[in-house]
Write an enzyme that holds these catalytic residues in place. Structure first.
Site, mmCIF file in Angstrom:
data_model
loop_
_atom_site.group_PDB
_atom_site.id
_atom_site.type_symbol
_atom_site.label_atom_id
_atom_site.label_comp_id
_atom_site.label_asym_id
_atom_site.label_seq_id
_atom_site.Cartn_x
_atom_site.Cartn_y
_atom_site.Cartn_z
ATOM 1 N N LYS A 8 28.870 40.422 42.967
ATOM 2 C CA LYS A 8 28.562 40.679 41.559
ATOM 3 C C LYS A 8 28.614 39.372 40.777
ATOM 4 C CE LYS A 8 32.773 39.982 39.579
ATOM 5 N NZ LYS A 8 33.006 38.848 38.689
ATOM 6 N N PRO A 92 30.652 33.628 48.861
ATOM 7 C CA PRO A 92 31.704 32.600 48.773
ATOM 8 C C PRO A 92 33.061 33.210 48.407
ATOM 9 C CG PRO A 92 29.733 31.891 47.600
ATOM 10 C CD PRO A 92 29.500 33.316 48.000
ATOM 11 N N ALA A 94 36.946 33.171 46.817
ATOM 12 C CA ALA A 94 37.597 32.637 45.607
ATOM 13 C C ALA A 94 36.559 32.005 44.692
ATOM 14 C CB ALA A 94 38.687 31.632 45.978
ATOM 15 N N ALA A 98 33.627 38.671 43.367
ATOM 16 C CA ALA A 98 34.194 39.951 43.821
ATOM 17 C C ALA A 98 33.919 40.248 45.289
ATOM 18 C CB ALA A 98 33.712 41.112 42.951
ATOM 19 N N SER A 101 36.745 42.382 46.795
ATOM 20 C CA SER A 101 36.728 43.733 46.214
ATOM 21 C C SER A 101 35.563 44.546 46.753
ATOM 22 C CB SER A 101 36.626 43.647 44.683
ATOM 23 O OG SER A 101 37.764 43.008 44.153
ATOM 24 N N ASP A 134 38.660 45.273 40.397
ATOM 25 C CA ASP A 134 37.190 45.192 40.537
ATOM 26 C C ASP A 134 36.623 46.195 41.540
ATOM 27 O OD1 ASP A 134 36.576 43.249 38.685
ATOM 28 O OD2 ASP A 134 36.545 41.590 40.116
#
Length: 290
Positions: A8, A92, A94, A98, A101, A134
């Protein structure tokens, strides 16, 4: 069972206040994009959850959100058998996209289907907030307004079709660090979320782009100035606007023309200021998990 866990971006991210319990109340417009991790989930006879992944630094125990999400459902429904999960990471890490999540959301969809638990997406969303703020959105997907700590969700009219250029610099950002450094009472410029909602209602990409904003940039960009550099690079190469996603450091640019987006993508690769460069599109619900 093979599932895609979609990334997202935040088209708008505002922090309204810091609550007494330390959490920040937010008002965000979330958008799913066609960039994804892949999970392959199989039933095994022995109890327990076994995870393998393509990235050596990703935990494969209860510290992984996939593990937590699967365990939550398997414990509640007293599932006796176990599962194996092969998690292939392409979003990717960090990065404010999200990925973890979304992986957790896909795991919940998978466990629900494999063991015939019969839960609706709404019922999964209600449970998933225990895994992470999230995760309910990653189950809903598409375009949505998120409020509260991110768990109060309202589906919105879909974002107009456009090209999304992703650029992540070679740094990783802790969401915890960004929110700890943010002083909600000192935010001067808030994004115009209501104007963006109008833009979505009118299906007007320029209107949406014009009012994009992310208050977390005020913390992350001073710590990592390369984020501003990538934003400017995208705008200089034809993006209708560019912004940091989530707590960063990933930057996305929106383009209304494919050729311009492809040229901007190539230019960003050549510049070497971003380690991950990826050109994709927005994902709008027709939206079953696949």
């Amino acid at each position: 069972m093979r599932l895609r866990a979609l990334a997202k971006i935040n088209l708008g991210l505002d922090v309204v206040r810091k609550r007494e319990d330390g959490y920040h109340e937010v008002r965000m417009i979330m958008q799913t994009i066609n960039m994804y991790d892949q999970l392959e989930i199989d039933i095994k006879e022995e109890p327990g959850i076994s995870i393998t992944t393509n990235l050596p630094f990703i935990p494969t125990n209860e510290n992984n959100l996939v593990y937590k999400a699967a365990q939550l459902l398997m414990d509640e429904f007293k599932v006796k058998k176990g599962i194996t999960v092969d998690l292939q990471k392409f979003i990717p890490v960090a990065a404010g996209m999200a990925g973890g999540s979304s992986d957790a959301a896909a795991a919940m969809i998978g466990v629900n289907r494999l063991f015939g638990l019969g839960l609706t997406v709404r019922e999964l969303m209600e449970r998933s907030v225990k895994v992470g703020a999230d995760v309910p959105y990653c189950l809903l997907r598409g375009t949505a307004l998120a409020e509260g700590i991110g768990e109060k969700l309202r589906a919105l009219p879909p974002c107009p079709d456009c090209y999304v250029l992703i650029g992540k610099p070679p740094v990783s950002v802790s969401t915890k660090f960004v929110y700890e450094k943010l002083d909600a009472s000192e935010i001067v410029q808030h994004p115009e979320i209501d104007r963006m909602l109008e833009g979505l209602q009118w299906h007007n990409l320029n209107r949406i782009a014009e009012h994009m904003g992310n208050v977390l940039e005020s913390v992350t960009i001073p710590a990592y100035p390369v984020i501003e550099e990538i934003k400017q690079h995208m705008k200089d190469h034809g993006a209708v606007n560019a912004m940091m996603s989530g707590s960063g450091p990933t930057v996305f640019g929106l383009f209304d023309d494919k050729a311009t987006a492809e040229q901007a993508c190539e230019a960003l690769r050549e510049s070497k200021i971003a380690r991950t460069v990826f050109l994709t599109t927005v994902f709008n619900n027709g939206g079953r998990h696949r």
